[in-house]
Each structure stands twice: as C-alpha cells, then as structure tokens.
Design a protein around this motif. Structure first.
Motif, short mmCIF file in Angstrom:
data_model
loop_
_atom_site.label_atom_id
_atom_site.label_comp_id
_atom_site.label_asym_id
_atom_site.label_seq_id
_atom_site.Cartn_x
_atom_site.Cartn_y
_atom_site.Cartn_z
N LYS A 17 0.82 -1.23 0.00
CA LYS A 17 0.00 0.00 0.00
C LYS A 17 0.84 1.26 0.00
O LYS A 17 0.48 2.24 -0.63
N ASP A 19 1.14 3.31 2.43
CA ASP A 19 0.58 4.30 3.35
C ASP A 19 1.39 4.32 4.65
O ASP A 19 2.13 3.39 4.94
N GLU A 26 -9.03 -2.34 7.24
CA GLU A 26 -8.35 -2.58 5.98
C GLU A 26 -7.86 -4.02 5.84
O GLU A 26 -7.53 -4.46 4.74
N GLN A 83 -4.03 11.93 8.30
CA GLN A 83 -4.29 10.84 7.36
C GLN A 83 -5.30 9.86 7.97
O GLN A 83 -6.19 9.37 7.27
N SER A 86 -8.78 11.33 7.74
CA SER A 86 -9.28 11.22 6.37
C SER A 86 -9.73 9.79 6.05
O SER A 86 -10.77 9.58 5.44
N LYS A 87 -8.94 8.81 6.48
CA LYS A 87 -9.30 7.41 6.24
C LYS A 87 -10.56 7.02 7.00
O LYS A 87 -11.32 6.18 6.54
#
Length: 136
Positions: A17, A19, A26, A83, A86-87
């Motif tokens: 990923k 990230d 996930e 982050q 946002s996720k």
C-alpha cells in the motif's frame, strides 16, 4: 510452497500500500476480527507498527539512537493523525492559527497537533505523550 501466516499477509499488504497509517478494517478480508487484532498487536510488539488509537496504526521504524520503535511518517504525528482522520471519513480542516501561518499573516508556528473538525469524532489519537487536539 509454505503457507503464509496472517501476520505475513498483513505485512505484505502494508508494504504494497505504501501508506503510513492503517485502519483495522483494511485487513478485515484476511481473517476474523480477533485474529487480525492479535496479528496487529504482534506487529506492534515487534516494533513494526505503532498503535495511535482505537483501530488506528502507524508504520514504525527502529530508532538508530535508542533502538525503540518510532513513528515513520515524513510529516510526523500531525500528518499521521490527519491521514487517519481522512481514512476514517472525518471532515477536518487546518486550524485558524495554522492557516494564518501558512498565509504569512503570523510568524507563530503551531507546535501542538490541532485540527478543526467539521463533523463528529470522539476517539483519541495519540503518539507517546502527544495527543491530537480538536478546535471546534
């Protein structure tokens, strides 16, 4: 070909990923919730991840100075927390003090990680002694 463990499959997904922040959900398609949580806890114990909050994990690296796991994010905890928000689908924006600094209206650099929330959020995100604060 030897069978890969859940922990190995999670590590492969993290590597692919790219990230810096991951949510428990996930990895929900890999196994049951309890097994995923157990594998994530093992990765935290191994120093590959850092738990930032409920269901939120950050990528970790080993410190060259102390040898302990530290957050591996180029924008630090503040960037990792943003982050994560946002996720999680939480609407946020920079604080008024941060906007003033970015627009050149102030020379005061915001030190503590603070974001202005546009919606509801009741979890706590923290890294060591630093906790994300919210401006309403």
């Amino acid at each position: 070909m030897p069978r890969r463990t859940l922990q190995q499959r999670i590590e492969e997904r993290i590597a692919s990923k790219g990230d810096a922040v991951f949510l428990t959900r996930e990895f929900a398609d890999l196994s049951g919730e309890r097994q995923v949580l157990r594998a994530l806890r093992k990765l935290v114990d191994d120093g590959k991840l850092i738990r930032l909050g409920y269901g939120v994990y950050g990528l970790a690296v080993k410190s060259r100075l102390s040898g302990e796991a530290i957050l591996s994010n180029p924008t630090g905890f503040s960037g990792a927390a943003r982050q994560a928000l946002s996720k999680l689908g939480v609407a946020w924006e920079p604080t008024t003090a941060e906007r003033a600094y970015n627009e050149g209206r102030s020379t005061q650099i915001p030190v503590n990680p603070v974001v202005k929330l546009k919606g509801r959020f009741s979890r706590k995100l923290r890294y060591k002694a630093t906790e994300l604060a919210f401006e309403r």
